[in-house]
Design an enzyme around this catalytic site. Structure first.
Site, PDB file in Angstrom:
ATOM      1  N   MET A  35      12.394 -70.111 -52.447  1.00  0.00           N
ATOM      2  CA  MET A  35      11.559 -71.264 -52.775  1.00  0.00           C
ATOM      3  C   MET A  35      10.943 -71.110 -54.162  1.00  0.00           C
ATOM      4  SD  MET A  35      10.450 -74.146 -51.914  1.00  0.00           S
ATOM      5  CE  MET A  35       9.490 -75.076 -53.086  1.00  0.00           C
ATOM      6  N   ASN A  66       8.293 -72.042 -55.840  1.00  0.00           N
ATOM      7  CA  ASN A  66       6.874 -72.232 -56.129  1.00  0.00           C
ATOM      8  C   ASN A  66       6.540 -71.811 -57.554  1.00  0.00           C
ATOM      9  OD1 ASN A  66       6.628 -72.518 -53.176  1.00  0.00           O
ATOM     10  ND2 ASN A  66       6.952 -70.303 -53.220  1.00  0.00           N
ATOM     11  N   GLU A 121      16.442 -70.567 -58.346  1.00  0.00           N
ATOM     12  CA  GLU A 121      14.985 -70.748 -58.255  1.00  0.00           C
ATOM     13  C   GLU A 121      14.349 -70.708 -59.645  1.00  0.00           C
ATOM     14  OE1 GLU A 121      14.298 -71.833 -55.443  1.00  0.00           O
ATOM     15  OE2 GLU A 121      16.057 -71.034 -54.411  1.00  0.00           O
TER      16      GLU A 121
HETATM   17  N1  TRP Z   1      13.642 -75.800 -52.652  1.00  0.00           N
HETATM   18  C1  TRP Z   1      14.312 -74.703 -52.010  1.00  0.00           C
HETATM   19  C2  TRP Z   1      15.553 -74.445 -52.820  1.00  0.00           C
HETATM   20  O1  TRP Z   1      16.510 -75.119 -52.740  1.00  0.00           O
HETATM   21  C3  TRP Z   1      14.693 -75.023 -50.595  1.00  0.00           C
HETATM   22  C4  TRP Z   1      13.769 -74.558 -49.525  1.00  0.00           C
HETATM   23  C5  TRP Z   1      13.279 -73.334 -49.369  1.00  0.00           C
HETATM   24  C6  TRP Z   1      13.293 -75.283 -48.426  1.00  0.00           C
HETATM   25  N2  TRP Z   1      12.558 -73.265 -48.220  1.00  0.00           N
HETATM   26  C7  TRP Z   1      12.539 -74.444 -47.634  1.00  0.00           C
HETATM   27  C8  TRP Z   1      13.441 -76.594 -48.008  1.00  0.00           C
HETATM   28  C9  TRP Z   1      11.942 -74.861 -46.460  1.00  0.00           C
HETATM   29  C10 TRP Z   1      12.844 -77.019 -46.846  1.00  0.00           C
HETATM   30  C11 TRP Z   1      12.091 -76.166 -46.071  1.00  0.00           C
HETATM   31  O2  TRP Z   1      15.578 -73.604 -53.646  1.00  0.00           O
HETATM   32 ZN    ZN Z   2      16.716 -75.651 -54.911  1.00  0.00          ZN
END
Ligand code: TRP
Ligand code: ZN
Length: 880
Positions: A266, A268, A301
């Site tokens: 993720m 963040n 990421e």
């Molecule tokens: N944005 C994340 C990615 O593609 C995807 C993601 C990570 C996600 N954890 C999640 C989406 C939990 C939904 C729920 O890199």
């Molecule tokens: Zn992504």
């Protein structure tokens, strides 16, 4: 009963009634009772004085304070996930909220939870509302200041987004840290991590000379496993500067690895949280594949910092704005780091085997969906991988430079904003004066287009014409489809195999490899090439220039010719695939349990040529030696019997192995080496080819070949060779396999990521009796239903990769999956819903299997407590 589901629609989008100038958070961490104080500085976003509505779920609301005075009951309502305050000032105002949450009880892994005793968060897409009441939508962006208070001994490390601005000691053995993220961001990019972690530190100097501190946080026992992740991060940072001119913006970039995570990782802001699978690696514990995956996900990421974070999505229908684009970017990064052709083949395999299947089933949706019930269900192959193909087509149409101009304009126009897919396409159009109006059908129409291709040659005019007719099957959102606009990359060869430089009558010229890019826009279109002395051989859709199915009748001879001569490595591989696919389909057509499967001599000749080829890239040869997947074969069939598909493909493989045994052995031996393991493109390719040969050797089950597998297992110094040997033996011989599995377990039982491999191997074992073994492994101490990696490795692998046994005619595989989904759903609905994917495909199978699968779907549908996540999948699957 049918579960009531609230569907939300893109067409109903309205701007947020309130915006946020500032967000101040204070977390008092406790495993069972974490208190969160939040102060929001709100600003009305319209003239009409609207009530303040905040999302809040799975939390206890303790207190609401508006402009300094506590609200009494009746001055607000809190139900159905909405905190509503009707009377709010029509100017800037402050609201303070106190909530109570229980991280230790959070098995859904959304919001704030514990993983191996450490606190971490997952807020995308709608997890922040499980922490505090908040306008939890991506078009509300704000500056966050976060204070974390926790026990100093259990939580020495306290992290959040941005920069550390203050820290200190408190009474009762507690301490605190305050972080400030200067960049405005939506709540889904918020992160908090706290616990007993160590960091591996490094730095990166940006093009403009700024020094960025890089830190990877892991549990103490894993600190020797971060070198590859760190190297990948530095490469990503440099690549984004070189290829897209994008420099990192904060002074620190942090990554945290956790064992319990719903997805891969993720993005963040400044504090990426990763599934430990995509961080931890040593040659002894991780395969070449794992190393590839880490490089790709770290890149993905990191690249989100610009495509996702600096410019984010207006709403979740626009998810592909960041995901399709960022997947495209990570694919390009991996192509530049390793073998471009191999990467392309891997990506196309995903599209064909998995995305096309999704596009042809009840969950089919456009790259930009028009509606959804649960956004978690739309983190799909369509949004991610087809979305990346859509970006790639623009790249092909506009050229690398034109695409870069479009990207530059996109960043210039929209930095700091939450925007739509239309905004992205507009930037591409404006930077290039290129009309992408029709192209946008890719965003609004689901389904895989099919191209029917025929050719003709006019001797007198020396003209070669490619006739193309496009169509797209009905999908849930539309029955009639408008034609798609797409680039077709085409090459021509003469009958001797010489590359021609064709000239299109429409003016387009060929590049050095003889490839012409022609736009296709009409339902029926003729592509004309002039100045040809003899009828050429057509190399169509080079590099898979559009995500479509191609129906182009070619003789095995022509395919074998392209396999040998096409200068486009992708199409060379594709010709090999099509040739073996045709042979396998013929055998499926003629299948009877008594009849032996036979392999056409022309294919044997082709494979022989591959094994004797010492010039081509070994990685590409390995790809060409892998037969089409059961998923891809099944998609060619009107009615699928997975047991027959498996049996024919497997016998086919055994037959190839038998007929070419000496060649497989020779090539295998020639690739044996004493060089120490290194993760490096050439070595990776050679190992892939060696282990592919080993697989064929053991498909031909003689004592001699099994010994070759045992020998490799016993002498290997790296996980790539160990796993290849183990897999070959496990699938060839029950007794020997069990001995090795026990040995492997003894060596590695303390390493959860290695144990995932151990589970996958057993779940995908082709020998009979696997379902029983999977059931038994669920009782094993390494397994836990609460850990998504374990669920995916054992249950996910069995149900989606062991086709013959999951689809056993007695329906026991289906009932097994139904049981698991029902048990898992209350714990982690997101993972339960994903696990249900194989059931959505019921229409592909024979009537008996259809009934058995529907029984399970109905059983789920009849469960009153079923989650919205699983409910949406089940309801869509059963809709007529
Ligand atoms: N944005 C994340 C990615 O593609 C995807 C993601 C990570 C996600 N954890 C999640 C989406 C939990 C939904 C729920 O890199
Ligand atoms: Zn992504």
């Amino acid at each position: 009963m049918t579960i009531a589901q609230k569907e939300i629609f893109l067409k109903d989008y309205t701007v947020p009634p309130h915006l946020l100038d500032e967000v101040h958070l204070r977390f008092e961490l406790d495993p069972q009772q974490t208190r969160v104080h939040s102060t929001l500085i709100c600003r009305p976003n319209s003239d009409a004085n609207q009530p303040l509505r905040l999302n809040g779920e799975h939390l206890t609301l303790e207190k609401v304070v508006l402009e300094g005075s506590a609200l009494k009951e009746g001055e607000y309502t809190f139900s159905d996930g909405i905190l509503e305050i009707c009377e709010v000032p029509d100017k800037v105002f402050t609201i303070e909220i106190t909530t109570l949450i229980n991280p230790s009880a959070n098995t859904a892994l959304e919001g704030l939870y514990l993983s191996s005793g450490n606190y971490c968060t997952q807020c995308e897409a709608e997890g922040f509302r499980r922490i505090t009441c908040f306008p939890d939508r991506p078009d509300v962006m704000s500056v966050f200041t976060t204070t974390i208070v926790a026990d100093k001994t259990t939580c020495p490390v306290l992290l959040s987004n941005g920069n550390l601005i203050e820290s200190g000691t408190l009474e009762d053995g507690r301490h605190f840290a305050t972080w400030n993220d200067p960049f405005k961001k939506p709540s889904y990019l918020f992160a908090l991590v706290a616990g007993n972690l160590v960091s591996i530190d490094d730095e990166f100097t940006t093009v403009s000379g700024r020094t960025i501190e890089l830190r990877i946080f892991v549990e103490e026992k894993n600190k020797e496993k971060c070198a590859h992740a760190m190297a990948s991060l530095k490469k990503s940072m440099q690549w984004d500067e070189q290829v897209f001119g994008r420099e990192y913006d904060l002074d620190t970039f942090m990554i945290v690895a956790v064992d319990d995570f719903n997805m891969g990782a993720m993005e963040n802001k400044g504090l990426n949280v990763f599934n430990s699978k995509y961080v931890l690696a040593t040659p002894e514990t991780a395969t070449d594949n794992d190393f590839d995956g880490i490089e790709g996900v770290i890149g993905h990421e990191y690249f989100h910092n610009w495509t996702g974070n600096r410019i984010t999505c207006r709403d979740w229908f626009q998810l592909s704005l960041k995901e399709g684009l960022t997947v495209f970017r990570d694919q390009e990064f991996s192509s530049d780091m390793g073998s471009r052709a191999v990467k392309r083949i891997q990506d196309v395999n995903i599209i064909r085997s998995l995305q096309f299947r999704e596009d042809g089933g009840p969950m089919a949706h456009p790259v930009r969906p028009a509606s959804f019930v649960e956004i978690n269900n739309f983190y799909t192959l369509t949004v991610y991988n087809k979305g990346a193909e859509v970006i790639r087509m623009m790249h092909t149409l506009l050229g690398a430079q034109g695409f870069r101009k479009g990207m530059d304009l996109y960043f210039e126009r929209h930095d700091g904003q939450a925007v739509t897919c239309d905004d992205f396409v507009q930037a591409m159009e404006d930077a290039n004066s290129f009309d992408l109006g029709q192209f946008k059908n890719w965003y609004s129409q689901a389904g895989t287009p099919k191209l029917e291709v025929t050719t003709s040659f006019d001797d007198a005019k020396k003209q070669f014409t490619v006739h193309v007719e496009q169509s797209c099957p009905p999908t849930p959102e539309a029955t009639e489809k408008k034609p798609f606009f797409m680039p077709l990359c085409i090459g021509l060869l003469d009958k001797q195999g010489k590359v021609l430089t064709p000239q299109a009558a429409s003016g387009e010229l060929a590049d050095e490899a003889g490839t012409v890019v022609l736009p296709l826009s009409k339902e029926k279109q003729d592509l004309v090439f002039t100045g040809l002395e003899q009828e050429p051989v057509l190399s169509f859709l080079r590099n898979f220039s559009a995500p479509v199915l191609v129906d182009f009748q070619r003789s095995p001879k022509e395919l074998a010719f392209l396999m040998a001569h096409d200068p486009d490595p992708f199409n060379r591989w594709d010709a090999a695939q099509e040739l073996s696919l045709a042979c396998i389909l013929e055998q499926i057509d003629e299948y009877s349990p008594e009849k032996k499967v036979s392999v056409a001599p022309i294919l044997i000749e082709g494979i022989k040529a591959l094994l004797e080829d010492t010039v081509s890239d070994p990685a590409l040869l390995a790809m060409a030696l892998i037969l089409p997947s059961e998923n891809w074969i099944s998609q060619q069939l009107e009615v699928v019997d997975p047991v027959i598909v498996f049996s024919v493909r497997n016998q086919f493989r055994e037959q190839v192995a038998r007929e070419l045994a000496p060649l497989f052995e020779k090539r295998y031996k020639s690739l044996q080496t004493d060089n120490p393991y290194q993760y490096e493109t050439r070595q990776v390719g050679e190992r892939a080819l060696k282990n592919c040969c080993l697989g064929y050797l053991l498909a031909n089950k003689t004592d001699g070949t099994i010994n070759t597998g045992l020998e490799q297992y016993n002498t290997s110094d790296n996980m790539t060779d160990t796993m290849a040997a183990l897999q070959s033996v496990v699938n060839a011989d029950r007794e020997q396999g069990d001995t090795l599995l026990a040995d492997f377990y003894n060596k590695w039982h303390q390493d959860p990521l290695v144990m995932d491999k151990w589970l996958i191997l057993q779940a995908t074992c082709i020998l009979p009796g696997t379902l029983e073994r999977v059931r038994n492994l669920m009782e094993h101490e390494v397994f836990s239903l609460k850990n998504p990696n374990k669920v995916r490795s054992l249950i996910g692998a069995f149900c989606s990769a062991n086709h013959a046994q999951f689809h056993a005619a007695d329906g026991k595989g289906y009932a097994f999956l139904g049981d698991i989904i029902l048990t898992l759903d209350p714990l982690n609905p997101q993972i339960a819903a994903r696990l249900a994917t194989p059931l959505t495909q019921w229409r592909r199978y024979d009537v008996a299997r259809q009934e058995l699968i529907k029984q399970q779907l109905k059983r789920l549908q009849d469960t009153p407590t079923l989650s919205g996540d699983v409910g949406e999948i089940v309801n869509r699957s059963l809709q007529q």
